[in-house]
Write an enzyme that holds these catalytic residues in place. Sequence first.
Site, PDB file in Angstrom:
ATOM      1  N   LYS A 141       8.331   4.584 -10.838  1.00 18.46           N
ATOM      2  CA  LYS A 141       8.231   5.149  -9.480  1.00 18.46           C
ATOM      3  C   LYS A 141       8.256   4.027  -8.447  1.00 18.46           C
ATOM      4  O   LYS A 141       8.991   4.102  -7.463  1.00 18.46           O
ATOM      5  CB  LYS A 141       6.919   5.938  -9.352  1.00 18.46           C
ATOM      6  CG  LYS A 141       6.587   6.332  -7.923  1.00 18.46           C
ATOM      7  CD  LYS A 141       5.327   7.151  -7.839  1.00 18.46           C
ATOM      8  CE  LYS A 141       4.054   6.360  -7.712  1.00 18.46           C
ATOM      9  NZ  LYS A 141       3.876   5.676  -6.407  1.00 18.46           N
ATOM     10  N   ASN A 142       7.465   3.002  -8.681  1.00 17.41           N
ATOM     11  CA  ASN A 142       7.304   1.968  -7.652  1.00 17.41           C
ATOM     12  C   ASN A 142       8.506   1.033  -7.531  1.00 17.41           C
ATOM     13  O   ASN A 142       8.557   0.211  -6.625  1.00 17.41           O
ATOM     14  CB  ASN A 142       6.031   1.156  -7.905  1.00 17.41           C
ATOM     15  CG  ASN A 142       4.786   1.969  -7.576  1.00 17.41           C
ATOM     16  OD1 ASN A 142       4.882   3.070  -7.038  1.00 17.41           O
ATOM     17  ND2 ASN A 142       3.625   1.439  -7.910  1.00 17.41           N
ATOM     18  N   CYS A 172      -5.785   7.315   3.439  1.00 19.32           N
ATOM     19  CA  CYS A 172      -5.442   7.342   2.027  1.00 19.32           C
ATOM     20  C   CYS A 172      -6.691   7.760   1.284  1.00 19.32           C
ATOM     21  O   CYS A 172      -7.798   7.615   1.786  1.00 19.32           O
ATOM     22  CB  CYS A 172      -5.005   5.942   1.624  1.00 19.32           C
ATOM     23  SG  CYS A 172      -4.913   5.692  -0.124  1.00 19.32           S
ATOM     24  N   ARG A 192      -5.849   1.515   4.071  1.00 18.70           N
ATOM     25  CA  ARG A 192      -4.744   0.734   3.495  1.00 18.70           C
ATOM     26  C   ARG A 192      -3.845   0.375   4.661  1.00 18.70           C
ATOM     27  O   ARG A 192      -2.904   1.088   4.984  1.00 18.70           O
ATOM     28  CB  ARG A 192      -4.005   1.536   2.424  1.00 18.70           C
ATOM     29  CG  ARG A 192      -4.833   1.726   1.173  1.00 18.70           C
ATOM     30  CD  ARG A 192      -4.122   2.575   0.158  1.00 18.70           C
ATOM     31  NE  ARG A 192      -3.032   1.885  -0.511  1.00 18.70           N
ATOM     32  CZ  ARG A 192      -2.161   2.492  -1.297  1.00 18.70           C
ATOM     33  NH1 ARG A 192      -2.239   3.788  -1.489  1.00 18.70           N
ATOM     34  NH2 ARG A 192      -1.195   1.805  -1.882  1.00 18.70           N
ATOM     35  N   ASP A 196      -3.583  -0.298 -10.593  1.00 19.36           N
ATOM     36  CA  ASP A 196      -3.142   1.056 -10.963  1.00 19.36           C
ATOM     37  C   ASP A 196      -3.499   1.436 -12.400  1.00 19.36           C
ATOM     38  O   ASP A 196      -3.185   2.546 -12.834  1.00 19.36           O
ATOM     39  CB  ASP A 196      -1.620   1.190 -10.758  1.00 19.36           C
ATOM     40  CG  ASP A 196      -1.245   1.269  -9.286  1.00 19.36           C
ATOM     41  OD1 ASP A 196      -2.146   1.422  -8.439  1.00 19.36           O
ATOM     42  OD2 ASP A 196      -0.035   1.183  -8.975  1.00 19.36           O
ATOM     43  N   ARG A 248       2.918  13.263  -8.449  1.00 15.40           N
ATOM     44  CA  ARG A 248       3.546  12.188  -7.679  1.00 15.40           C
ATOM     45  C   ARG A 248       4.026  11.068  -8.593  1.00 15.40           C
ATOM     46  O   ARG A 248       4.926  10.315  -8.217  1.00 15.40           O
ATOM     47  CB  ARG A 248       2.548  11.601  -6.668  1.00 15.40           C
ATOM     48  CG  ARG A 248       2.212  12.514  -5.525  1.00 15.40           C
ATOM     49  CD  ARG A 248       1.425  11.762  -4.476  1.00 15.40           C
ATOM     50  NE  ARG A 248       1.966  10.424  -4.351  1.00 15.40           N
ATOM     51  CZ  ARG A 248       1.241   9.321  -4.151  1.00 15.40           C
ATOM     52  NH1 ARG A 248      -0.057   9.402  -4.022  1.00 15.40           N
ATOM     53  NH2 ARG A 248       1.805   8.149  -4.064  1.00 15.40           N
TER      54      ARG A 248
END
Length: 435
Positions: free
Chosen positions: A22-23, A118, A123, A312, A404
């Site tokens: 995803k990132n 967030c 953030r 993460d 997500r």
Amino acid sequence: MDKFVIEGPRTLSGSLTVGGSKNTALPLMAAAVLAEGTTRVTNVPDLRDVHTLSKVIRVTGPDVTVRPDEHAIEINASTVDEPVAPYELVKKMRASFYMLGALVGRCGRARVSLPGGCAWGPRPVDLHIEGMKQFGAEIELDEGYVVAKATGGRLSGGTFRMEPSSVGATVNLLLGAVTARGGSKIENAAMEPDVVAFGEALKKMGAQIDGLGTRTIEIQGVDALTPIEVRNTPDRIEMGTFMILAAMAGEPGEPFEINNGNHEHLGQAFKDYFRGTGAETKYTDEGAVVTPPETVTPVSIRTETYPGFPTDLQAQWTVMLATADGEATVTDTIYDDRFKHVPELQRLGIDVTVDGNAATVRGGQPIKGAQVMSTDLRASVSLVMAGIVASGRTDVLRIYHLDRGYENLATKLRSAGANIERQQYDEFAEPERKA
Ligand code: UD1
């Protein structure tokens, strides 16, 4: 809304397959906006964040075709005539803020909503904005929007040192600098594999970049980029998640395969800590084979920027520690208060307390099913992992967070032996009276 209903405890076996990152997919999509013509990205996961960024890009002019069956996305950026990223979309996903760099790089101007709050504390985007200024953009704030303009339609280039090192700011500044009139330097740049893969794609598009994967990135601006076809990298966070799950819920002594991952992207710190748990791991070209220990040895971790332990993966590690024999601490040096999952884990009987930016887990207590609430993406997957080893039924509510970042999670976990189902529910329904 949807929830996961999990019956446990279950021992997992066999294999799990990692999807596209995803990132990395998100900055690759933003890069496509820089080049006139069609860029095709493959190995793109079918995730809510990818659809959100597709919508943001469409607003600005390009045609975006998402092909979930092929795990591909095509972005025809022949026209980019509305350099605006609206609040309605940016508030759903912070990475939409990448449109600042992409639009300034392509059009020399942008109006991009500030992302807002967030789930786990402030953030900020101050480094993105300050860096853009140093590279020659004039920036104003107007009704919650960042309005950026480059004189003559192109940034001039410049030098910017970021403190702390930021993945998002590095991506945004690269997007802006590759088409600047002059040269730029990013100091204390992010070295995360996601940034490196994205930078390599920019180079394939014609950008001149040196120093990817180091703390100093130098860019020499070019007049224009050309569209490319590029394969997205495997998701390193999904790979780490599955490895942790295998160690805590796999059959002790039985090899468990993690396929389609790139172990080099895990970073050395994760590998070293993981070895300490007693899980025997063989890294392969395909990913990794994890042989779970009889009981997990508790290992304390600290999150750091790459190649440190990824923030993460800290929530998932916290849950694994609950199955370990003893006490250990998870310290997050990237985000001070990323522990919203802890009260939910306590509902499952896990003995965990938070002090400042550290959670201490005393493993070995019985984990019992309960209703728990997802608070953010990685926290949600940690609750699912806890549900698999908990005895009885666990309902993980509000799994839209999970959608997500994890594609087909229930299907994948079922194939490895988990008893997990997705169900719809009414969040506001009155509780049933027990007779
Ligand atoms: C990215 C990842 C996210 C991951 C995080 C840290 C994406 C889409 N998301 O988020 O999953 O958790 O990296 O690895 O890739 N900071 C500032 N000012 C800024 C920007 C950041 O002070 O302008 C601080 C943050 O508060 C944080 C640190 O820098 O303490 C790192 O954040 P950053 O690397 O920017 O995270 P994201 O890019 O938002």
